[in-house]
Design a protein around this motif. Sequence first.
Motif, mmCIF file in Angstrom:
data_model
loop_
_atom_site.group_PDB
_atom_site.id
_atom_site.type_symbol
_atom_site.label_atom_id
_atom_site.label_comp_id
_atom_site.label_asym_id
_atom_site.label_seq_id
_atom_site.Cartn_x
_atom_site.Cartn_y
_atom_site.Cartn_z
ATOM 1 N N ALA A 155 0.828 -1.207 0.000
ATOM 2 C CA ALA A 155 0.000 0.000 0.000
ATOM 3 C C ALA A 155 0.868 1.264 0.000
ATOM 4 O O ALA A 155 0.648 2.182 -0.801
ATOM 5 C CB ALA A 155 -0.945 -0.007 1.196
ATOM 6 N N PHE A 156 1.853 1.311 0.881
ATOM 7 C CA PHE A 156 2.761 2.461 0.927
ATOM 8 C C PHE A 156 3.493 2.600 -0.414
ATOM 9 O O PHE A 156 3.597 3.692 -0.962
ATOM 10 C CB PHE A 156 3.800 2.296 2.048
ATOM 11 N N GLY A 157 4.019 1.472 -0.886
ATOM 12 C CA GLY A 157 4.801 1.498 -2.115
ATOM 13 C C GLY A 157 4.004 1.916 -3.320
ATOM 14 O O GLY A 157 4.475 2.714 -4.144
ATOM 15 N N THR A 158 2.797 1.410 -3.441
ATOM 16 C CA THR A 158 1.964 1.726 -4.594
ATOM 17 C C THR A 158 1.519 3.183 -4.574
ATOM 18 O O THR A 158 1.517 3.847 -5.614
ATOM 19 C CB THR A 158 0.740 0.785 -4.648
ATOM 20 N N ALA A 159 1.162 3.668 -3.405
ATOM 21 C CA ALA A 159 0.763 5.082 -3.297
ATOM 22 C C ALA A 159 1.920 5.993 -3.709
ATOM 23 O O ALA A 159 1.732 6.950 -4.475
ATOM 24 C CB ALA A 159 0.304 5.398 -1.872
ATOM 25 N N SER A 206 3.916 9.821 -11.450
ATOM 26 C CA SER A 206 2.753 10.513 -12.033
ATOM 27 C C SER A 206 1.959 9.586 -12.952
ATOM 28 O O SER A 206 1.709 9.891 -14.115
ATOM 29 C CB SER A 206 3.183 11.773 -12.795
ATOM 30 N N ILE A 207 1.558 8.443 -12.398
ATOM 31 C CA ILE A 207 0.793 7.464 -13.162
ATOM 32 C C ILE A 207 -0.570 7.265 -12.512
ATOM 33 O O ILE A 207 -0.805 7.717 -11.385
ATOM 34 C CB ILE A 207 1.544 6.112 -13.283
ATOM 35 N N SER A 208 -1.453 6.579 -13.196
ATOM 36 C CA SER A 208 -2.789 6.325 -12.666
ATOM 37 C C SER A 208 -2.725 5.278 -11.559
ATOM 38 O O SER A 208 -1.750 4.534 -11.441
ATOM 39 C CB SER A 208 -3.705 5.826 -13.787
ATOM 40 N N TRP A 209 -3.814 5.180 -10.785
ATOM 41 C CA TRP A 209 -3.899 4.151 -9.756
ATOM 42 C C TRP A 209 -3.843 2.773 -10.380
ATOM 43 O O TRP A 209 -3.221 1.866 -9.834
ATOM 44 C CB TRP A 209 -5.175 4.306 -8.920
ATOM 45 N N GLU A 210 -4.501 2.631 -11.529
ATOM 46 C CA GLU A 210 -4.484 1.329 -12.203
ATOM 47 C C GLU A 210 -3.063 0.940 -12.604
ATOM 48 O O GLU A 210 -2.628 -0.199 -12.374
ATOM 49 C CB GLU A 210 -5.382 1.352 -13.442
#
Length: 183
Positions: free
Chosen positions: A126-130, A137-141
């Motif tokens: 979760a930390f890493g993905t956020a 500067s990419i989308s959540w997907e």
Amino acid sequence: MKSRTQMYVITAFAAAIIAVLAQVSIPLPFGVPITGQTLAVGLVVTILGTKYGTLAVLVYILLGAVGMPVFSSMSGGLGILVGPTGGYIIGFAAQAFIQGLYMDKLGYNYVHAIISNLIGMVVTLAFGTAWLKVAMSISWEAAFMGGVAPFIVLGIVKAVAAAWLGILVRNRLMSARLLPKYA
């Protein structure tokens, strides 16, 4: 006093274990490699608990932040912490604290160790993905596909391995009186 000094030595050794296992690295797209760090963090916290496990992770992060080449691929410096993998590294501290608290409250056995390591994996991801989303500067997907999806299966395997080995080592260290009961 002897046991406190002994625990600081063990904590330093645990930070070194994280640094060594960080060098096991398989590069992937988005600059986020599969590494031995997650295995090492889970292992260290399973063995040492909240206080000393979190301290070992913080020592590891601090060593890397000041430029020691302890992060994956023998890298170090603040640039790594603000780069695409920085969120995962910072997430290790949150993982250590949350995973350790879980085990401190519910017990140091194989079942709780597996559950806590799986929770720790989710926290780190979760930390890493956020941070990956922000840093690149990419989308959540895209952040999910590059920062979570490739790590799920191997992450589960590493969580189970860290739990099993961690409880085994913890029990042996306690039997040898090298790890105090409060750790």
